[in-house]
Scaffold this active site. Sequence first.
Site, PDB file in Angstrom:
ATOM      1  N   ASP A  78      19.945  29.236-117.350  1.00  0.00           N
ATOM      2  CA  ASP A  78      21.052  29.986-117.807  1.00  0.00           C
ATOM      3  C   ASP A  78      21.207  31.411-117.156  1.00  0.00           C
ATOM      4  O   ASP A  78      20.099  32.037-117.003  1.00  0.00           O
ATOM      5  CB  ASP A  78      21.073  30.052-119.224  1.00  0.00           C
ATOM      6  CG  ASP A  78      19.799  31.124-119.993  1.00  0.00           C
ATOM      7  OD1 ASP A  78      18.559  30.713-119.372  1.00  0.00           O
ATOM      8  OD2 ASP A  78      20.248  32.239-120.552  1.00  0.00           O
ATOM      9  N   SER A  79      22.371  31.905-116.786  1.00  0.00           N
ATOM     10  CA  SER A  79      22.636  33.166-116.277  1.00  0.00           C
ATOM     11  C   SER A  79      21.657  33.345-114.989  1.00  0.00           C
ATOM     12  O   SER A  79      22.081  32.422-114.112  1.00  0.00           O
ATOM     13  CB  SER A  79      22.129  34.335-117.403  1.00  0.00           C
ATOM     14  OG  SER A  79      22.341  35.611-116.994  1.00  0.00           O
ATOM     15  N   ALA A  80      20.721  34.100-114.874  1.00  0.00           N
ATOM     16  CA  ALA A  80      19.849  34.292-113.813  1.00  0.00           C
ATOM     17  C   ALA A  80      19.014  33.001-113.097  1.00  0.00           C
ATOM     18  O   ALA A  80      19.089  32.541-112.289  1.00  0.00           O
ATOM     19  CB  ALA A  80      18.715  35.681-113.920  1.00  0.00           C
ATOM     20  N   HIS A  99      28.347  35.625-123.314  1.00  0.00           N
ATOM     21  CA  HIS A  99      27.082  35.296-122.465  1.00  0.00           C
ATOM     22  C   HIS A  99      25.886  35.355-123.050  1.00  0.00           C
ATOM     23  O   HIS A  99      25.670  35.912-124.081  1.00  0.00           O
ATOM     24  CB  HIS A  99      27.116  36.456-121.419  1.00  0.00           C
ATOM     25  CG  HIS A  99      26.443  36.109-120.092  1.00  0.00           C
ATOM     26  ND1 HIS A  99      26.611  35.618-119.037  1.00  0.00           N
ATOM     27  CD2 HIS A  99      25.045  36.568-120.114  1.00  0.00           C
ATOM     28  CE1 HIS A  99      25.436  35.478-118.257  1.00  0.00           C
ATOM     29  NE2 HIS A  99      24.554  36.074-119.012  1.00  0.00           N
ATOM     30  N   ALA A 133      23.899  26.950-116.889  1.00  0.00           N
ATOM     31  CA  ALA A 133      24.848  27.640-117.929  1.00  0.00           C
ATOM     32  C   ALA A 133      25.235  29.220-117.413  1.00  0.00           C
ATOM     33  O   ALA A 133      24.109  29.777-117.296  1.00  0.00           O
ATOM     34  CB  ALA A 133      24.076  27.631-119.417  1.00  0.00           C
TER      35      ALA A 133
END
EC number: 3.1.1.23
Length: 804
Positions: free
Chosen positions: A469-471, A768, A497
């Site tokens: 997810d994200s990074a 987020h 994600a």
Amino acid sequence: MESAGETGPAGASGAPASKEDKEGSKCRSRRRWRKVKAKASRLMHSMDLRMMTQSLVTLAEDNMAFFSSQGPGETARRLTAVFAGVREQALGLEPALGSLLGMAHLFDLDAETPANGYRSLVHTARCCLAHLLHKSRYVASNRRSIFFRTSHNLAELEAYLAALTQLRALAYYAQRLLATSRPGGLFFEGDEELTTDFLREYVTLHKGCFYGRCLGFQFTPAIRPFLQTISIGLVSFGEHYKRNETGIGVTASSLFTSGRFAIDPELRGAEFERIIQNLDVHFWKAFWNITEIEVLSSLANMASATVRVSRLLSLPPEAFEMPLTADPKLTVTIAPPSAHTGPGPVLVRLISYDLREGQDSEELSSLVKSEGPRSLELRSRPQQAPRSPSLVVHFHGGGFVAQTSKSHEPYLKTWAQELGVPILSIDYSLAPEAPFPRALEECFYAYCWAIKHCALLGSTGERICLAGDSAGGNLCFTVSLRAAAYGVRVPDGIMAAYPATMLQPTASPSRLLSLMDPLLPLSVLSKCVSAYAGGETEDHADSDQKALGLMGLVRRDTALLLRDLRLGASSWLNSFLELSRHKPHPNSEPMAEPIRRSVSEAALAQPGDPQGTDPLKDLKLHDLSLRGSSETSGTPELSLSAETLGPSTPSDVNFLFRPDDTPEETEAQDELSTQDRGQGIGASFPRGFHPRRSSQGPTRMPLYSSPIAKNPFMSPLLAPDSMLQGLPPVHIVACALDPILDDSVMFARRLRSLDKPVTLRVVEDLPHGFLSLGSLCRETRQAATLCVERIRQILTPPGTAAGV
């Protein structure tokens, strides 16, 4: 007499149409139907927006007339002024939103996925208008009542009027982006100086109104109490952080002791704005790691699923051989990570709902790293489950600067239970102490180690999924790209994600949402990216920096020195990561022995560019159409690593357009006048409109763009077509209200243009980082379940039912 239904369409010769003609006709009919449906939807939303605005204006005028007749009192005057402001801003905002809504469909992935930053901005403004409409109706119905709370309603109306004013400014900024960007492109591609000017102008806008009474108004109501708790904790933590220099000594109980922030939303909003503008990345690292405080992590684990195995492992920094996909008889050496700090172990966490064969072996036990007296211990079990045919390799989020697998352990345990497969989560080193490419090297090393030692992890390795997810989503893409460059096995699929795919400081419509996002403000996002690129520390010797004390100043000066060393090493890092322009000699003999050099080692041995230039320093989005598939060579080792990739040739694919883009859509985009395009993104607001400016002084947002940030191994959206062709099927789950939504949309569009398998699902009304909020409400649980379903699709062998 032959009926028309029996003859079917015929050509000029009268012959029946071919199967291809019929399929082509059906495709054209579907495209026409999608266009008609999309046009009807835009018309409906435009009418709804106009009706909402008209109703709000009517109510505002009625309330203005009432309170202006109540005498010369200060409260009546302020109520009259606030409704006059609501009327003015609503009338000015409606045409701007209408123009954005009329063009937003050109930037969707497809008709079934209506999502991009322009749509999200319009939706957010509609939420603000809807709240003001509701409040205006309430005031009109209760203003004569003795129970009418005048001061409370006035404060809320003034807060939402400030938010509406700022949203109007964002709508004008979005119009400038729309007028200056290429058709279908969500990221601004103009001159870098224009981008810098735009960002500097944008960050001066007032933000505190979005962090007080209006906090999280755009999200689902179940999220707002959580955001309020987080905001109070953030500003309280900020006070303790300044007082304790580096935040040392801050406990979970001390975070929520400042009651004045709870009862005074305006004070909380102002302090929130000061923190996000002035405190450095070390503060955010400390704050985001609060979830790993023993008390909080224990509470999170109590609410999560119970698993049989949760063990932290330390992988020794030892090189090993991996077979090549093209020819398993040949191998490539996987060297341990070495960037910046030299070879070192990589920490990983093995999570499994059942105890499986191999997970209690002596070899695996020798790798276990103690987590203290409270760590979960593996208990013996009379009967072991067989090895799973699948394995999930997970990369956690945290902006490349914070959190570990322990922060994400609660939802990973749920995944392990629902999927019934072992999960290996990688604890990669964090910036700014370990900037790019250290995290990439460690994740790639751990991924290859997991493939080679999957039997120890309780899996046969038949199906492997990367998830993050994200990074962590960014690392899923870049690890897969590196695996393809090495020629080793790529995963069977990726579930990312809300991933970050563009790490350059550039403008996009979804980035505008960061003005009001309490979890991912633009200045914080920029600081994290700058830290990952190795250039986050800047010399700001003012009162806020001095408030950090002696230790803060020492840390700052040390980081400045490290930054200089990192930037001095950027030349070989770029050569390590960029596509080589040196084609192998055609008469060179194939290598007789397995390749035993890592990409980093090979890059150090490469001769420098005689002209001393770096092609990636000048790489821009529009250059991607000129960077295509690599030329092939007779050398069998051509795809082994980045140093052997040949020079690229022009590509016929422009990622800014979908394959089914029609001339009508291009003409619609061309309705933007040449005059608008030439005015630049810094065009002034309409006469008489002045957005509110921040009172917190200049924002500490690093606008410096490192050349490394343009590298495809850091910003995969900038990867040439030849590299993206090596990716496995990709499933992206994004958030409609996420400042990095456009990263997902544009990356999916690029993969779609290359005919790569890709799905994009955009969830509504969630922020987020929703995976870490999985147990918070029904909406977050549904979104988390969607991620599990996507992973299950990847782990399900082709030709069998997914079982979801």
